[in-house]
Motif scaffolding. Structure first.
Motif, PDB file in Angstrom:
ATOM      1  N   GLU A 253     -19.995 -35.411   2.548  1.00 22.83           N
ATOM      2  CA  GLU A 253     -19.083 -36.361   3.164  1.00 22.83           C
ATOM      3  C   GLU A 253     -18.728 -35.953   4.598  1.00 22.83           C
ATOM      4  O   GLU A 253     -18.245 -36.788   5.377  1.00 22.83           O
ATOM      5  CB  GLU A 253     -17.817 -36.520   2.321  1.00 22.83           C
ATOM      6  N   LEU A 254     -18.978 -34.707   4.967  1.00 20.75           N
ATOM      7  CA  LEU A 254     -18.766 -34.290   6.352  1.00 20.75           C
ATOM      8  C   LEU A 254     -19.610 -35.124   7.319  1.00 20.75           C
ATOM      9  O   LEU A 254     -19.281 -35.231   8.501  1.00 20.75           O
ATOM     10  CB  LEU A 254     -19.081 -32.802   6.522  1.00 20.75           C
ATOM     11  N   ASN A 255     -20.676 -35.719   6.820  1.00 19.69           N
ATOM     12  CA  ASN A 255     -21.496 -36.629   7.631  1.00 19.69           C
ATOM     13  C   ASN A 255     -20.721 -37.832   8.150  1.00 19.69           C
ATOM     14  O   ASN A 255     -21.152 -38.483   9.108  1.00 19.69           O
ATOM     15  CB  ASN A 255     -22.680 -37.146   6.796  1.00 19.69           C
ATOM     16  N   THR A 256     -19.602 -38.155   7.525  1.00 21.31           N
ATOM     17  CA  THR A 256     -18.863 -39.370   7.878  1.00 21.31           C
ATOM     18  C   THR A 256     -17.744 -39.119   8.871  1.00 21.31           C
ATOM     19  O   THR A 256     -17.006 -40.048   9.209  1.00 21.31           O
ATOM     20  CB  THR A 256     -18.272 -40.029   6.614  1.00 21.31           C
ATOM     21  N   PHE A 257     -17.586 -37.906   9.338  1.00 19.17           N
ATOM     22  CA  PHE A 257     -16.486 -37.543  10.243  1.00 19.17           C
ATOM     23  C   PHE A 257     -16.352 -38.528  11.403  1.00 19.17           C
ATOM     24  O   PHE A 257     -17.315 -38.822  12.116  1.00 19.17           O
ATOM     25  CB  PHE A 257     -16.732 -36.132  10.782  1.00 19.17           C
ATOM     26  N   ARG A 258     -15.155 -39.095  11.551  1.00 20.38           N
ATOM     27  CA  ARG A 258     -14.783 -40.005  12.644  1.00 20.38           C
ATOM     28  C   ARG A 258     -15.601 -41.300  12.696  1.00 20.38           C
ATOM     29  O   ARG A 258     -15.583 -41.997  13.706  1.00 20.38           O
ATOM     30  CB  ARG A 258     -14.866 -39.282  13.998  1.00 20.38           C
ATOM     31  N   LYS A 259     -16.284 -41.632  11.630  1.00 22.09           N
ATOM     32  CA  LYS A 259     -17.030 -42.888  11.613  1.00 22.09           C
ATOM     33  C   LYS A 259     -16.176 -43.999  11.007  1.00 22.09           C
ATOM     34  O   LYS A 259     -15.119 -43.739  10.408  1.00 22.09           O
ATOM     35  CB  LYS A 259     -18.337 -42.714  10.839  1.00 22.09           C
ATOM     36  N   LEU A 260     -16.617 -45.248  11.159  1.00 22.36           N
ATOM     37  CA  LEU A 260     -15.864 -46.376  10.629  1.00 22.36           C
ATOM     38  C   LEU A 260     -15.697 -46.267   9.119  1.00 22.36           C
ATOM     39  O   LEU A 260     -16.638 -45.920   8.405  1.00 22.36           O
ATOM     40  CB  LEU A 260     -16.568 -47.692  10.975  1.00 22.36           C
ATOM     41  N   ASN A 261     -14.501 -46.563   8.645  1.00 24.72           N
ATOM     42  CA  ASN A 261     -14.176 -46.593   7.222  1.00 24.72           C
ATOM     43  C   ASN A 261     -14.290 -45.239   6.541  1.00 24.72           C
ATOM     44  O   ASN A 261     -14.365 -45.152   5.320  1.00 24.72           O
ATOM     45  CB  ASN A 261     -15.044 -47.620   6.482  1.00 24.72           C
ATOM     46  N   THR A 262     -14.272 -44.144   7.316  1.00 25.12           N
ATOM     47  CA  THR A 262     -14.360 -42.820   6.726  1.00 25.12           C
ATOM     48  C   THR A 262     -13.014 -42.363   6.170  1.00 25.12           C
ATOM     49  O   THR A 262     -11.959 -42.839   6.608  1.00 25.12           O
ATOM     50  CB  THR A 262     -14.835 -41.796   7.766  1.00 25.12           C
ATOM     51  N   ARG A 263     -13.065 -41.423   5.241  1.00 28.33           N
ATOM     52  CA  ARG A 263     -11.850 -40.737   4.806  1.00 28.33           C
ATOM     53  C   ARG A 263     -11.539 -39.557   5.726  1.00 28.33           C
ATOM     54  O   ARG A 263     -10.449 -38.992   5.658  1.00 28.33           O
ATOM     55  CB  ARG A 263     -12.001 -40.238   3.362  1.00 28.33           C
ATOM     56  N   LEU A 264     -12.504 -39.199   6.585  1.00 27.48           N
ATOM     57  CA  LEU A 264     -12.367 -38.048   7.472  1.00 27.48           C
ATOM     58  C   LEU A 264     -12.034 -38.529   8.888  1.00 27.48           C
ATOM     59  O   LEU A 264     -12.867 -38.527   9.789  1.00 27.48           O
ATOM     60  CB  LEU A 264     -13.651 -37.208   7.474  1.00 27.48           C
TER      61      LEU A 264
ATOM     62  N   ARG B 237     -21.455 -29.451  14.286  1.00 32.28           N
ATOM     63  CA  ARG B 237     -22.298 -30.574  13.876  1.00 32.28           C
ATOM     64  C   ARG B 237     -21.461 -31.842  13.702  1.00 32.28           C
ATOM     65  O   ARG B 237     -21.917 -32.939  14.063  1.00 32.28           O
ATOM     66  CB  ARG B 237     -23.043 -30.243  12.583  1.00 32.28           C
ATOM     67  N   GLN B 238     -20.258 -31.713  13.165  1.00 33.97           N
ATOM     68  CA  GLN B 238     -19.394 -32.885  13.004  1.00 33.97           C
ATOM     69  C   GLN B 238     -19.075 -33.527  14.349  1.00 33.97           C
ATOM     70  O   GLN B 238     -19.224 -34.740  14.520  1.00 33.97           O
ATOM     71  CB  GLN B 238     -18.084 -32.492  12.311  1.00 33.97           C
ATOM     72  N   VAL B 239     -18.610 -32.723  15.311  1.00 37.70           N
ATOM     73  CA  VAL B 239     -18.183 -33.310  16.576  1.00 37.70           C
ATOM     74  C   VAL B 239     -19.379 -33.783  17.402  1.00 37.70           C
ATOM     75  O   VAL B 239     -19.282 -34.788  18.126  1.00 37.70           O
ATOM     76  CB  VAL B 239     -17.294 -32.333  17.376  1.00 37.70           C
ATOM     77  N   HIS B 240     -20.509 -33.099  17.288  1.00 39.26           N
ATOM     78  CA  HIS B 240     -21.709 -33.512  18.021  1.00 39.26           C
ATOM     79  C   HIS B 240     -22.196 -34.870  17.542  1.00 39.26           C
ATOM     80  O   HIS B 240     -22.594 -35.725  18.344  1.00 39.26           O
ATOM     81  CB  HIS B 240     -22.816 -32.469  17.861  1.00 39.26           C
ATOM     82  N   ALA B 241     -22.158 -35.091  16.238  1.00 41.43           N
ATOM     83  CA  ALA B 241     -22.732 -36.305  15.654  1.00 41.43           C
ATOM     84  C   ALA B 241     -22.060 -37.578  16.163  1.00 41.43           C
ATOM     85  O   ALA B 241     -22.704 -38.627  16.254  1.00 41.43           O
ATOM     86  CB  ALA B 241     -22.653 -36.248  14.137  1.00 41.43           C
TER      87      ALA B 241
END
Length: 281
Positions: free
Chosen positions: A89-100, A20-24
């Protein structure tokens, strides 16, 4: 301590989190992440003495260093499920300003992350430094690290391996994810690694093999055996044989899923193969 079924349930949910993280964001590295799910789940839920109330120093805690940082989706999922930061917070994976970030970094202050990794070959050196610091501080905890097999094509790994044995860094357990795949093809086709057991033994390490690296019970027993062999003046190497993309049939065994995200239809198939166990984020 978790029982085997609890660990299996966590692994299944972690697989869902990975795809789900990489798909998003249509980016990331699902193949190796899926292959290492059992191992990292085992460390954080069965083996390591660690504290989700995170301290960078990790005094009187077992430490884990992810050297092959591109498999961050599995690492983030396991940390979140272990209570280091909110699962949402896994919703923020590889997004702008993320910690992930795509590769773990430290400057965002994400709990659980002690080194920025992803430039392959460096994690063993860091783990050795941490293990030596624990010895100097009379801290009897263990340092664990994880490396890709393709990563062993980096010269720094072997410099570190030589140093660890020469200095009797026997509170270190370095695990190699032996899946035989890397970004450009099989490891044999890109640059054959030869006999890794003989190589590490020649460098003065104690080596054990977990043949079924995607069998949670085999992983638990293998890591416990590694711990029993430690503190005997030799660093420990675990050769963990896994299947890239494990748990998602169309990803398994192919280097093509090293760094490619599933499309909508593929995501649906992957999730159907890994029913929700702990609740999606």
């Amino acid at each position: 301590m978790a029982d085997i079924q609890q660990l299996k349930d966590i692994v299944t949910q972690v697989r869902r989190d990975i795809v789900r993280q990489v798909h998003a964001v249509n980016s990331g590295h699902p193949g190796g992440s899926l292959g290492c799910a059992e191992f990292i789940v085992t460390l954080y839920n069965e083996i390591m003495d660690h504290n989700p109330d995170f301290s960078m120093d990790g005094v009187n805690e077992d430490l884990f260093f992810l050297s092959n940082g591109h498999i961050s989706p599995v690492y983030y999922s396991v940390l979140a499920r272990a209570g280091y930061f909110p699962v949402e917070e896994l919703n923020t994976f590889r997004k702008l300003n993320t910690r992930l970030q795509g590769h773990p970094t430290t400057h965002e202050g994400l709990p659980g992350i002690r080194i920025a990794s992803g430039s392959l070959g460096q994690g063993m050196s860091v783990a050795i430094g941490a293990a030596l610091a624990k010895k100097l501080n009379n801290d009897d905890k263990t340092v664990f690290s994880l490396h890709g097999d393709g990563e062993l094509q980096e010269g720094q790994i072997w410099e570190a391996a030589m140093y660890a044995s020469a200095n009797h860094v026997d509170n270190l357990i370095a695990t190699i994810d032996v899946n035989g795949q890397q970004i450009d093809g099989s490891t044999d086709a890109v640059l054959s690694l030869g006999d890794l057991k003989n190589k590490f033994e020649a460098f003065g390490w104690e080596v054990l093999t977990i043949e079924k690296g995607n069998d949670i019970e085999a992983v638990v027993n293998g890591v416990r055996e590694a711990i029993s062999l430690s503190r005997k003046r030799k660093p420990i190497c675990i050769l963990l044989h896994t299947e890239m993309g494990n748990g998602v049939d169309f990803m398994m065994g192919s280097h093509k899923w090293h760094g490619v995200a599933p499309n909508d239809e593929q995501l649906e198939s992957a999730l159907a193969q890994n029913p929700e166990t702990l609740g999606d984020y």
